[in-house]
Structures are given as structure tokens and as C-alpha cells.
Motif scaffolding. Structure first.
Motif, PDB file in Angstrom:
ATOM      1  N   UNK A   1      23.695 124.143 -18.606  1.00  0.00           N
ATOM      2  CA  UNK A   1      23.849 124.103 -17.149  1.00  0.00           C
ATOM      3  C   UNK A   1      22.846 123.120 -16.536  1.00  0.00           C
ATOM      4  N   UNK A   2      23.282 122.420 -15.507  1.00  0.00           N
ATOM      5  CA  UNK A   2      22.424 121.461 -14.814  1.00  0.00           C
ATOM      6  C   UNK A   2      22.133 121.985 -13.410  1.00  0.00           C
ATOM      7  N   UNK A   3      20.867 121.959 -13.030  1.00  0.00           N
ATOM      8  CA  UNK A   3      20.476 122.411 -11.707  1.00  0.00           C
ATOM      9  C   UNK A   3      20.563 121.270 -10.700  1.00  0.00           C
ATOM     10  N   UNK A   4      21.047 121.581  -9.498  1.00  0.00           N
ATOM     11  CA  UNK A   4      21.167 120.599  -8.426  1.00  0.00           C
ATOM     12  C   UNK A   4      20.437 121.128  -7.194  1.00  0.00           C
ATOM     13  N   UNK A   5      19.492 120.340  -6.692  1.00  0.00           N
ATOM     14  CA  UNK A   5      18.772 120.682  -5.458  1.00  0.00           C
ATOM     15  C   UNK A   5      19.134 119.647  -4.404  1.00  0.00           C
ATOM     16  N   UNK A   6      19.672 120.119  -3.263  1.00  0.00           N
ATOM     17  CA  UNK A   6      20.071 119.214  -2.186  1.00  0.00           C
ATOM     18  C   UNK A   6      19.379 119.643  -0.891  1.00  0.00           C
ATOM     19  N   UNK A   8      19.179 118.814   3.203  1.00  0.00           N
ATOM     20  CA  UNK A   8      19.909 118.151   4.275  1.00  0.00           C
ATOM     21  C   UNK A   8      19.572 118.800   5.613  1.00  0.00           C
ATOM     22  N   UNK A   9      19.038 118.007   6.521  1.00  0.00           N
ATOM     23  CA  UNK A   9      18.701 118.464   7.876  1.00  0.00           C
ATOM     24  C   UNK A   9      17.878 119.766   7.852  1.00  0.00           C
ATOM     25  N   UNK A  10      16.777 119.722   7.122  1.00  0.00           N
ATOM     26  CA  UNK A  10      15.809 120.813   7.038  1.00  0.00           C
ATOM     27  C   UNK A  10      16.349 122.064   6.343  1.00  0.00           C
ATOM     28  N   UNK A  11      17.525 121.953   5.711  1.00  0.00           N
ATOM     29  CA  UNK A  11      18.064 123.055   4.921  1.00  0.00           C
ATOM     30  C   UNK A  11      18.117 122.640   3.457  1.00  0.00           C
ATOM     31  N   UNK A  12      17.955 123.616   2.576  1.00  0.00           N
ATOM     32  CA  UNK A  12      17.910 123.327   1.144  1.00  0.00           C
ATOM     33  C   UNK A  12      18.888 124.223   0.394  1.00  0.00           C
ATOM     34  N   UNK A  13      19.577 123.631  -0.560  1.00  0.00           N
ATOM     35  CA  UNK A  13      20.481 124.381  -1.436  1.00  0.00           C
ATOM     36  C   UNK A  13      20.114 124.100  -2.887  1.00  0.00           C
ATOM     37  N   UNK A  14      20.018 125.156  -3.684  1.00  0.00           N
ATOM     38  CA  UNK A  14      19.849 124.985  -5.127  1.00  0.00           C
ATOM     39  C   UNK A  14      20.951 125.762  -5.821  1.00  0.00           C
ATOM     40  N   UNK A  15      21.608 125.109  -6.754  1.00  0.00           N
ATOM     41  CA  UNK A  15      22.660 125.779  -7.508  1.00  0.00           C
ATOM     42  C   UNK A  15      22.693 125.225  -8.918  1.00  0.00           C
ATOM     43  N   UNK A  16      23.387 125.919  -9.787  1.00  0.00           N
ATOM     44  CA  UNK A  16      23.549 125.467 -11.167  1.00  0.00           C
ATOM     45  C   UNK A  16      25.024 125.181 -11.429  1.00  0.00           C
ATOM     46  N   UNK A  17      25.268 124.078 -12.074  1.00  0.00           N
ATOM     47  CA  UNK A  17      26.622 123.683 -12.462  1.00  0.00           C
ATOM     48  C   UNK A  17      26.806 123.913 -13.958  1.00  0.00           C
ATOM     49  N   UNK A  18      28.047 124.296 -14.387  1.00  0.00           N
ATOM     50  CA  UNK A  18      29.290 124.258 -13.627  1.00  0.00           C
ATOM     51  C   UNK A  18      29.472 125.479 -12.720  1.00  0.00           C
ATOM     52  N   UNK A  19      30.322 125.305 -11.714  1.00  0.00           N
ATOM     53  CA  UNK A  19      30.591 126.363 -10.762  1.00  0.00           C
ATOM     54  C   UNK A  19      31.995 126.171 -10.201  1.00  0.00           C
ATOM     55  N   UNK A  20      32.638 127.267  -9.801  1.00  0.00           N
ATOM     56  CA  UNK A  20      33.939 127.170  -9.163  1.00  0.00           C
ATOM     57  C   UNK A  20      33.847 126.229  -7.958  1.00  0.00           C
TER      58      UNK A  20
END
Length: 233
Positions: A1-6, A8-20
Motif C-alpha cells: 500500500x502507498x500512502x498519499x498526503x494531500x 489543500x486550503x489549510x485542510x489535510x487528507x491522508x489515505x492509503x491506496x488502493x481504495x474504492x
């Protein structure tokens, strides 16, 4: 799994792929990115204004992540990881290491393509592509940046563009592009076994060739001529 941190406009999302895909879209929308997955390029050089970081946890993830270039998007990466997650990790690692794919989208098409079979039901040997050079990668990134910039302004109502103006907007000009092409060609020539030497000239010096090349045959002929000249003295 690869982690993605994004971010944008003072908000942060972290998730792991693959995902639906739908779950991934919902996660992106929570930080204000209400755009198709194909619009989320895996690069900080984007026109939307988000920042992205990629985290690989093992050698398979690292091998996949190494194929990411500027215009690859989160949807393509998710497709590759979804395919890989359903198969043996060691076999996938070997296949990807042997792959000549230069981008995530190319890698996905190569992975899902069935092997070609000849009339005798034997697996047909595939043509081996030379690995992409650093100059080629920079040239591809520049082309992608130009396309992204034009697309952005097209959505803002602009219709006509000149490549020279877009390049200037990207702090690049035709001389930079010519240098990238020259260097990429020189690197490709250097990799050929029948080429003995390649010399790329300084573009700022007038009245000279861009590239000078010596082949094995030319080198052998020159050596023979020198030997004959020596005997004739």
C-alpha cells in the motif's frame, strides 16, 4: 500500500491506496477537491494549488512509485495498486522490475495486457524498450506542464495559445527545449553499443554541430587509414 498526503486550503487528507474510487473521491471532497481523480496529478506542480506527498513502505511500493512522473494522476496510481494488491507480491515485483514502462499509465496498460501468443501457442517475445533517460523525463515533464497550463486557461475562457508564450510563462524557452532534446538524443546515442563516442556541443557557440558522433566503423576505418599512412611514409 502507498500512502498519499494531500494539503489543500489549510485542510489535510491522508489515505492509503488502493481504495474504492468512490471512497477516495469522498475523501478528496472533504478537503475541497471536488474534481475527478484524473485531475489530481501526483505532483506539487499543479494549477489547483494542492501539495502532495507519497509514502512507500516496501520495495514493491518503491518500484511502483519510481514510475510516477508529472502528469500521472491519483486515479491511475489507484488502478495500478488495485491490480497489484490482488496478485502475488513477489511476482508483481519481478514483473514491474522487468517492465520498460516509463509512467504509471503505461505500467497499468502493460500489467493488464494479456501475453501475445503465436500460432504455435508459444509466448511471443516482446520488444525491449530502452529505459527513459533523465533528459527525456524532464522533456516529458515540460510537455505535461505546457498541456496543463493550456487546459487551465482554456477552462477560463481562453482559446488561442502559442507554445512560445506558454513556455515563457513556465520560465522556459525554445533554447531550453532544444537543449533537452539534444541531451536526450546524446544520452540515447551513448547507450548504443555500436556508437563509440558522442560529443554534445555548447549551444551558445555559433557555427558548430549540435552533436558529433563516431561509430565503431568510423573508428576502425580511421585506425586503418592511420596505419596505411604510417606504412607509406
Amino acid at each position: 500500500m502507498i500512502g498519499i498526503l494531500i494539503k489543500y486550503e489549510k485542510k489535510t487528507m491522508f489515505t492509503r491506496l488502493p481504495k474504492d474510487s468512490e471512497i477516495l473521491k469522498n475523501q478528496l471532497s472533504r478537503i475541497g477537491l471536488n474534481v475527478p481523480l484524473k485531475s489530481i496529478n501526483l505532483s506539487n506542480h499543479n494549477d489547483i494549488g494542492y501539495e502532495v506527498q507519497i509514502f512507500a513502505k516496501d520495495k514493491l511500493d518503491n518500484e511502483i512509485a519510481s514510475r510516477i512522473i508529472l502528469h500521472d494522476n491519483i486515479g491511475q496510481l489507484n488502478d495500478v495498486l488495485t491490480y497489484v494488491s490482488k496478485r502475488n507480491a513477489d511476482e508483481m515485483y519481478d514483473r514491474i522490475c522487468e517492465s520498460c514502462a516509463e509512467t504509471i499509465s503505461e505500467l497499468y496498460r502493460e500489467l493488464i495486457a494479456p501475453p501475445k501468443i503465436d500460432n504455435n501457442h508459444a509466448i511471443e517475445l516482446q520488444t525491449v524498450k530502452a529505459p527513459i533517460t533523465e533528459s527525456e523525463k524532464r522533456l516529458l515533464d515540460t510537455i505535461s506542464s505546457v498541456a496543463d497550463r493550456i487546459a487551465t486557461f482554456a477552462h477560463l475562457g481562453h482559446k488561442d495559445f502559442t507554445i512560445e508564450d506558454v513556455l515563457k510563462d513556465l520560465d522556459c524557452d525554445f533554447d531550453d527545449i532544444k537543449e533537452l532534446i539534444r541531451n536526450a538524443v546524446a544520452e540515447k546515442l551513448n547507450a548504443k553499443p555500436d556508437i563509440s563516442s558522442v560529443e554534445a556541443s555548447d549551444l551558445d557557440i555559433p557555427l558548430q554541430p549540435d552533436i558529433s558522433v563516431t561509430t565503431e566503423e568510423t573508428q576502425d576505418t580511421t585506425a586503418d587509414n592511420e596505419e596505411i599512412d604510417g606504412l607509406s611514409l
